[in-house]
Motif scaffolding. Structure first.
Motif, PDB file in Angstrom:
ATOM      1  N   ALA A  69      18.525  16.534  81.858  1.00 26.38           N
ATOM      2  CA  ALA A  69      18.742  17.964  81.608  1.00 26.38           C
ATOM      3  C   ALA A  69      20.228  18.258  81.663  1.00 26.38           C
ATOM      4  O   ALA A  69      20.975  17.646  82.429  1.00 26.38           O
ATOM      5  N   CYS A  70      20.658  19.217  80.835  1.00 26.67           N
ATOM      6  CA  CYS A  70      22.051  19.676  80.818  1.00 26.67           C
ATOM      7  C   CYS A  70      22.037  21.197  80.848  1.00 26.67           C
ATOM      8  O   CYS A  70      21.334  21.830  80.042  1.00 26.67           O
ATOM      9  N   ARG A  71      22.780  21.778  81.774  1.00 27.07           N
ATOM     10  CA  ARG A  71      22.796  23.236  81.921  1.00 27.07           C
ATOM     11  C   ARG A  71      24.225  23.771  81.912  1.00 27.07           C
ATOM     12  O   ARG A  71      25.093  23.218  82.596  1.00 27.07           O
ATOM     13  N   PRO A  72      24.471  24.839  81.152  1.00 24.58           N
ATOM     14  CA  PRO A  72      25.765  25.520  81.276  1.00 24.58           C
ATOM     15  C   PRO A  72      25.891  26.099  82.673  1.00 24.58           C
ATOM     16  O   PRO A  72      24.912  26.605  83.231  1.00 24.58           O
ATOM     17  N   MET A 110      19.373  22.752  78.104  1.00 25.71           N
ATOM     18  CA  MET A 110      19.472  22.699  76.651  1.00 25.71           C
ATOM     19  C   MET A 110      19.618  21.252  76.192  1.00 25.71           C
ATOM     20  O   MET A 110      20.026  20.370  76.944  1.00 25.71           O
ATOM     21  N   ARG A 111      19.303  21.011  74.911  1.00 23.97           N
ATOM     22  CA  ARG A 111      19.512  19.701  74.303  1.00 23.97           C
ATOM     23  C   ARG A 111      20.986  19.539  73.942  1.00 23.97           C
ATOM     24  O   ARG A 111      21.649  20.517  73.595  1.00 23.97           O
ATOM     25  N   VAL A 112      21.469  18.302  73.994  1.00 27.25           N
ATOM     26  CA  VAL A 112      22.893  18.055  73.798  1.00 27.25           C
ATOM     27  C   VAL A 112      23.108  16.851  72.893  1.00 27.25           C
ATOM     28  O   VAL A 112      22.399  15.850  72.998  1.00 27.25           O
ATOM     29  N   ASP A 113      24.101  16.959  72.010  1.00 26.43           N
ATOM     30  CA  ASP A 113      24.575  15.828  71.230  1.00 26.43           C
ATOM     31  C   ASP A 113      25.682  15.161  72.042  1.00 26.43           C
ATOM     32  O   ASP A 113      26.811  15.652  72.103  1.00 26.43           O
ATOM     33  N   TRP A 114      25.345  14.052  72.706  1.00 25.44           N
ATOM     34  CA  TRP A 114      26.303  13.437  73.612  1.00 25.44           C
ATOM     35  C   TRP A 114      27.554  12.959  72.900  1.00 25.44           C
ATOM     36  O   TRP A 114      28.661  13.062  73.430  1.00 25.44           O
ATOM     37  N   ASP A 115      27.399  12.430  71.686  1.00 29.86           N
ATOM     38  CA  ASP A 115      28.557  11.907  70.968  1.00 29.86           C
ATOM     39  C   ASP A 115      29.579  12.987  70.649  1.00 29.86           C
ATOM     40  O   ASP A 115      30.779  12.734  70.615  1.00 29.86           O
TER      41      ASP A 115
END
Length: 255
Positions: A128-131, A166-171
């Motif tokens: 998971a990634c959160r602002p 949220m979903r994240v584009d790691w690159d």
């Protein structure tokens, strides 16, 4: 510093954090980062803080200058100091300001023996990634502003305020733009590359530090990246809103 003095300092730090106050404390006897880490751990225990993860501060040069650091520092995130946005937070004494950052939730303990500490490996373990808005501050006045004192003082962590996952584009995370607004007025913009070149490098830094101690980030724990921009001064009556392009938003009103 004598063990009893270290314990007394830790208790005083915990008391000030719990009450939201600052006082003059005897940091002068701490001569190493190892002693500072011992104080931090004892202070967390005295604070009754069930650690849920790690907060990083000073992961970009602008923040290091503001905080008097020469390198990033790591502090514990206590369960009682994690909030959901949109939150209303009372600003305790000693608050320095707000960090505009991301929070990652780790799915599997990392690094285990033999694990490569790399961006791809880290991306695979994040669930998971959160602002996030992170508050940093001090529990003492009159003490030097340096790495050792910052480590002892909970790594300067005060609170972590998280938006939705949220979903994240790691690159492409290093190219994502962040915009911070106070009471609707834009105050700063920055990109993910401001954090050690790429926000995942904050997790790599933490993982390497823990590996040297024979430890790891445990499954379910969270890790903050440190601020993408200079630390922002926030005052009672203000609302800070942070928008991470393509990722999400978080806001907090201060009292």
């Amino acid at each position: 510093m004598h063990a009893v003095s270290l314990d007394n300092l830790a208790i005083a730090l915990a008391k000030n954090r719990a009450s939201g106050t600052v006082s003059g404390l005897a940091f002068a006897g701490i001569v190493s980062k190892l002693e500072a880490a011992e104080v931090q751990l004892a202070a967390l225990d005295a604070y009754n803080g069930d650690r849920k993860g790690y907060a990083l501060a000073g992961t970009n040069a602008a923040c290091q200058r503001i905080l008097g650091l020469h390198e990033p520092v790591i502090g514990p995130i206590a369960a009682r100091d994690i909030f959901d946005g949109h939150s209303h937070i009372h600003l305790p004494q000693g608050v320095i300001g707000a960090q505009c950052e991301l929070t990652f939730t780790i799915g599997n303990s990392f690094p285990l023996k033999g694990d490569e500490i790399s961006r791809p490996a880290i991306a695979e373990t994040i669930v998971a990634c959160r602002p996030t808005i992170g508050l940093v501050g001090r529990r003492a006045f009159g003490a030097p502003h340096n790495d050792v004192i910052a480590i002892a003082d909970f790594g300067l962590h005060v609170a972590t305020i998280c938006g939705p996952a949220m979903r994240v584009d790691w690159d492409g995370l290093d190219r994502v733009e962040m915009t911070a607004r106070i009471n609707g007025e834009t105050v700063v913009t920055a990109r993910g590359s401001a954090v050690l070149g790429h926000p995942l490098e904050a997790v790599a830094l933490l993982a390497r530090e823990l590996a040297l101690q024979g430890k790891q980030i445990n499954a379910g724990e969270i890790v903050t990246t440190g601020s993408w921009s200079p630390i922002l001064q926030v005052l009672p009556g203000q609302t800070l809103s942070v928008d991470f392009e393509t990722i999400g938003k978080v806001s907090c009103t201060f009292a």
